[in-house]
Design a protein around this motif. Sequence first.
Motif, short mmCIF file in Angstrom:
data_model
loop_
_atom_site.label_atom_id
_atom_site.label_comp_id
_atom_site.label_asym_id
_atom_site.label_seq_id
_atom_site.Cartn_x
_atom_site.Cartn_y
_atom_site.Cartn_z
N LEU A 87 3.23 13.26 0.16
CA LEU A 87 2.22 14.33 0.33
C LEU A 87 2.66 15.46 -0.58
O LEU A 87 3.67 15.97 -0.56
CB LEU A 87 1.98 14.64 1.83
CG LEU A 87 1.66 13.57 2.72
CD1 LEU A 87 1.39 14.12 4.24
CD2 LEU A 87 0.34 12.76 2.23
N LEU A 88 1.61 15.90 -1.32
CA LEU A 88 1.89 17.22 -2.02
C LEU A 88 0.76 18.05 -1.46
O LEU A 88 -0.41 18.13 -2.01
CB LEU A 88 1.74 16.96 -3.38
CG LEU A 88 2.70 15.99 -3.98
CD1 LEU A 88 2.30 15.45 -5.79
CD2 LEU A 88 4.04 16.58 -3.96
N CYS A 89 1.26 18.91 -0.99
CA CYS A 89 0.48 20.07 -0.18
C CYS A 89 0.65 21.74 -0.75
O CYS A 89 1.69 22.10 -1.21
CB CYS A 89 0.43 20.03 1.11
SG CYS A 89 -0.32 18.47 1.86
N VAL A 146 1.99 16.11 -9.59
CA VAL A 146 1.25 15.22 -9.22
C VAL A 146 1.23 14.13 -10.16
O VAL A 146 1.19 13.05 -10.07
CB VAL A 146 -0.43 15.78 -9.11
CG1 VAL A 146 -1.60 14.50 -9.08
CG2 VAL A 146 -0.51 16.50 -7.95
N LEU A 147 1.19 14.40 -11.44
CA LEU A 147 1.33 13.49 -12.46
C LEU A 147 2.64 12.69 -12.25
O LEU A 147 2.77 11.59 -12.66
CB LEU A 147 1.15 13.99 -13.97
CG LEU A 147 -0.09 14.85 -14.42
CD1 LEU A 147 -0.07 15.26 -15.61
CD2 LEU A 147 -1.00 13.77 -14.28
N THR A 148 3.91 13.36 -12.05
CA THR A 148 4.82 12.58 -11.77
C THR A 148 4.79 11.51 -10.50
O THR A 148 5.46 10.40 -10.63
CB THR A 148 6.09 13.48 -11.49
OG1 THR A 148 6.35 14.52 -12.68
CG2 THR A 148 7.35 12.96 -11.27
N VAL A 194 -4.76 15.12 4.70
CA VAL A 194 -3.96 13.97 3.85
C VAL A 194 -3.10 13.33 4.93
O VAL A 194 -2.83 12.55 4.82
CB VAL A 194 -3.40 14.70 2.66
CG1 VAL A 194 -4.43 14.88 1.54
CG2 VAL A 194 -2.66 15.83 2.88
N ALA A 195 -2.55 14.09 5.90
CA ALA A 195 -1.50 13.69 6.75
C ALA A 195 -2.39 12.60 7.66
O ALA A 195 -1.63 11.65 7.98
CB ALA A 195 -0.98 14.88 7.71
N LEU A 218 0.70 -1.18 -0.01
CA LEU A 218 0.18 -0.06 0.01
C LEU A 218 0.84 1.21 0.02
O LEU A 218 1.85 1.35 0.80
CB LEU A 218 -0.89 0.02 1.18
CG LEU A 218 -2.23 -1.21 1.17
CD1 LEU A 218 -2.66 -1.00 2.55
CD2 LEU A 218 -2.97 -1.12 0.03
N SER A 219 0.59 2.28 -0.77
CA SER A 219 1.44 3.39 -0.93
C SER A 219 0.16 4.50 -1.40
O SER A 219 -0.79 4.27 -1.93
CB SER A 219 2.19 3.47 -1.77
OG SER A 219 1.96 3.25 -3.24
N LEU A 220 0.20 5.78 -0.59
CA LEU A 220 -0.73 6.85 -0.97
C LEU A 220 0.08 8.05 -1.53
O LEU A 220 1.32 8.32 -1.08
CB LEU A 220 -1.28 7.33 0.49
CG LEU A 220 -1.91 8.44 0.51
CD1 LEU A 220 -3.31 8.03 -0.16
CD2 LEU A 220 -2.11 9.02 1.81
#
Length: 143
Positions: free
Chosen positions: A108-110, A119-121, A96-97, A73-75
Amino acid sequence: MIEILPLLSQRLITPLVKRLKQLGHSQAVLIPMDTLNLLPLHAGTDFTFSFVPSARLLQTALHKTQPYADAPLSLLGIGNPTAKDQNPLEYGPAEVAAIAALFPKQQLLCEDAATRAAVLTALDDKTHIHFSCHGLFDMDEPP
């Protein structure tokens, strides 16, 4: 809406959930057509529903996600991407955290870091994606 939702729940969703549970299911996929996709058909149930716009898209998604079925699992969590014309979501990064804590691997990208390119990368190796952001629905071009 106030009149139709209770009626839909009583005559359609509640019997459907009851039958699915009798058959041993705990989740189902709904493919609501036309304006039915605007209604929160799942509201008020203790059952997990997923929604897709078409059976063909569901089949494509299942085929494309098969390589990730046994992956750890990865987010990828996207929180409050900054936009010039929207009010910030104060608790987006915290949301998201909190969800990321449930995953052994996360990215996480905030706010300013949540660019389209970033995000696409970051999508490639993630099994789950969570967006905490504003959304827009265009009646002329639904999903």
